[in-house]
Design an enzyme around this catalytic site. Structure first.
Site, PDB file in Angstrom:
ATOM      1  N   MET A  30      25.654  43.531  49.128  1.00 59.91           N
ATOM      2  CA  MET A  30      26.907  42.879  49.424  1.00 59.91           C
ATOM      3  C   MET A  30      28.214  43.721  48.890  1.00 59.91           C
ATOM      4  O   MET A  30      29.242  43.350  48.604  1.00 59.91           O
ATOM      5  CB  MET A  30      26.772  41.435  48.546  1.00 59.91           C
ATOM      6  CG  MET A  30      26.061  40.499  49.306  1.00 59.91           C
ATOM      7  SD  MET A  30      26.438  38.761  49.145  1.00 59.91           S
ATOM      8  CE  MET A  30      26.491  38.665  47.603  1.00 59.91           C
ATOM      9  N   GLY A  36      22.747  50.329  39.578  1.00 59.15           N
ATOM     10  CA  GLY A  36      21.536  49.504  40.075  1.00 59.15           C
ATOM     11  C   GLY A  36      21.280  49.710  41.696  1.00 59.15           C
ATOM     12  O   GLY A  36      19.986  49.863  41.751  1.00 59.15           O
ATOM     13  N   HIS A  37      22.360  49.567  42.369  1.00 60.76           N
ATOM     14  CA  HIS A  37      22.228  49.634  43.981  1.00 60.76           C
ATOM     15  C   HIS A  37      21.777  51.206  44.149  1.00 60.76           C
ATOM     16  O   HIS A  37      20.728  51.613  44.929  1.00 60.76           O
ATOM     17  CB  HIS A  37      23.443  49.678  44.724  1.00 60.76           C
ATOM     18  CG  HIS A  37      23.853  47.946  44.532  1.00 60.76           C
ATOM     19  ND1 HIS A  37      25.121  47.753  43.944  1.00 60.76           N
ATOM     20  CD2 HIS A  37      23.202  46.844  44.984  1.00 60.76           C
ATOM     21  CE1 HIS A  37      25.314  46.393  43.997  1.00 60.76           C
ATOM     22  NE2 HIS A  37      24.340  46.181  44.798  1.00 60.76           N
ATOM     23  N   GLY A 147      16.251  44.680  43.705  1.00 63.77           N
ATOM     24  CA  GLY A 147      16.315  44.684  42.338  1.00 63.77           C
ATOM     25  C   GLY A 147      15.771  43.520  41.717  1.00 63.77           C
ATOM     26  O   GLY A 147      15.995  42.154  41.997  1.00 63.77           O
ATOM     27  N   LYS A 149      16.721  42.037  39.039  1.00 68.73           N
ATOM     28  CA  LYS A 149      17.705  41.134  38.181  1.00 68.73           C
ATOM     29  C   LYS A 149      17.842  39.712  39.026  1.00 68.73           C
ATOM     30  O   LYS A 149      17.752  38.710  38.414  1.00 68.73           O
ATOM     31  CB  LYS A 149      19.253  41.613  38.273  1.00 68.73           C
ATOM     32  CG  LYS A 149      19.988  40.874  37.566  1.00 68.73           C
ATOM     33  CD  LYS A 149      21.328  41.194  37.405  1.00 68.73           C
ATOM     34  CE  LYS A 149      22.004  41.156  38.856  1.00 68.73           C
ATOM     35  NZ  LYS A 149      22.414  39.990  39.618  1.00 68.73           N
ATOM     36  N   SER A 185      25.311  44.517  37.714  1.00 67.03           N
ATOM     37  CA  SER A 185      25.704  43.567  38.666  1.00 67.03           C
ATOM     38  C   SER A 185      27.077  43.849  39.192  1.00 67.03           C
ATOM     39  O   SER A 185      28.247  44.254  38.432  1.00 67.03           O
ATOM     40  CB  SER A 185      25.952  42.313  37.986  1.00 67.03           C
ATOM     41  OG  SER A 185      26.287  41.260  38.856  1.00 67.03           O
ATOM     42  N   ARG A 187      29.267  41.561  39.866  1.00 66.77           N
ATOM     43  CA  ARG A 187      30.121  40.688  39.299  1.00 66.77           C
ATOM     44  C   ARG A 187      30.696  41.122  37.977  1.00 66.77           C
ATOM     45  O   ARG A 187      31.556  40.589  37.627  1.00 66.77           O
ATOM     46  CB  ARG A 187      29.353  39.153  39.089  1.00 66.77           C
ATOM     47  CG  ARG A 187      29.060  38.543  40.356  1.00 66.77           C
ATOM     48  CD  ARG A 187      28.092  37.481  40.093  1.00 66.77           C
ATOM     49  NE  ARG A 187      27.570  36.800  41.519  1.00 66.77           N
ATOM     50  CZ  ARG A 187      28.101  36.037  42.269  1.00 66.77           C
ATOM     51  NH1 ARG A 187      29.333  35.641  41.725  1.00 66.77           N
ATOM     52  NH2 ARG A 187      27.548  35.542  43.291  1.00 66.77           N
TER      53      ARG A 187
END
Ligand code: PAF
Length: 279
Positions: A30, A36-37, A147, A149, A185, A187
């Protein structure tokens, strides 16, 4: 990197792939990309001839309008990061492209969608299943990278693929963490300095859960750690639970099963999740 905005452009891109490039690795996101991505892109590049990333803030998986409105959107920075990571194609569709009419499909993945985030974010996993099945339909990847998470999401997507007999292999990838342990994240970018500091308690609790599980009843650990969260004024716990890592049903002990501890906590208004596998 090729950027496609429409399904027709994706099909055209796929047709142009040579034999060698034809195995497609897919990283649905998103946006508001972080390391991480990028680790998912890297994993895909290692295993597949072509790597496709999608950026689509999917409205059907948000049960809270404010959460959708405040979700971070950084398209220019994302494109730069994907270009640097040598991603082959980015699919960035509009809402109308993905949902020319409302998606009324209702999925059930009981019991794994009835607990944890499935309980606290009603409709969330149905929206995830809608968009992921649509994106898989368009991109038709051989492998898709997610991922851990979002551990429950990975289980839901594995169940989706099984239910719909989709010819795609789901590749779960390890959680990437900030230097203080906070799981990466999108976020996290929404946290102010104080909320970010408070959030550093979350990975510490996960480590403590793992340590204590060797010697203390799990129900007592849950209580003790929830109390710890409550003592931090900026944090508000939603759940902290020990579950069977396959069924996500609550467990009382760690004997003869793979157990995971999962947590959801608000830091200020921002909802964060994390988990740790115990055995
Ligand atoms: O994990 C996410 O970013 C989203 O839930 C996903 C899988 C891209 C579906 O919108």
């Amino acid at each position: 990197m090729i950027i496609c905005k429409t399904i027709a452009e994706v099909l055209f891109f796929k047709q142009s792939l040579t034999e060698k490039k034809r195995t497609i690795g897919f990283v649905p996101t998103m946006g508001a990309l972080h390391k991480g991505h990028l680790s998912l892109i890297e994993a895909s590049k290692k295993q597949c001839g072509t790597t496709v990333c999608s950026i689509f803030v999917n409205p059907t998986q948000f049960n809270d309008k404010n959460d959708l409105a405040r979700y971070p959107r950084t398209p220019q920075a994302d494109i730069k990061l994907l270009e640097e990571a040598a991603c082959d194609m980015l699919f960035m569709p509009s809402i109308e492209e993905i949902y020319p009419q409302p998606d009324t499909r209702v999925f059930s993945f009981a019991p794994i969608d009835e607990v944890l985030d499935g309980l606290h974010r009603p409709g969330h996993f149905n929206g995830v299943a809608q968009v992921v099945s649509t994106l898989f339909d368009i991109v038709q990847p051989h492998q898709a990278f997610f991922g851990l998470k979002d551990f429950q999401q990975v289980l839901i997507i594995q169940a989706l693929v099984k239910q719909l007999h989709l010819p795609v292999q789901i590749v779960p990838c390890p959680i990437l963490r900030e230097p203080d342990g906070l799981a990466m994240s999108s976020r996290n970018a929404l946290l102010n300095t104080e909320e970010r500091k408070a959030a550093a308690l979350i990975p510490k609790l996960m480590q403590e859960a793992k340590e204590l599980s060797k010697a203390m009843p799990l129900a007592e650990i849950e209580k003790k750690l929830i109390e710890k969260v409550k003592k931090e004024p900026l944090l508000n716990p939603e759940y902290l639970l020990f579950c069977d890592a396959q069924t996500l049903q609550p467990v009382n002990d760690i004997i003869n099963k793979k157990v995971i501890c999962l947590i959801a906590v608000y830091s200020g208004k921002i909802r964060l999740i994390d988990n740790i596998v115990l055995s």
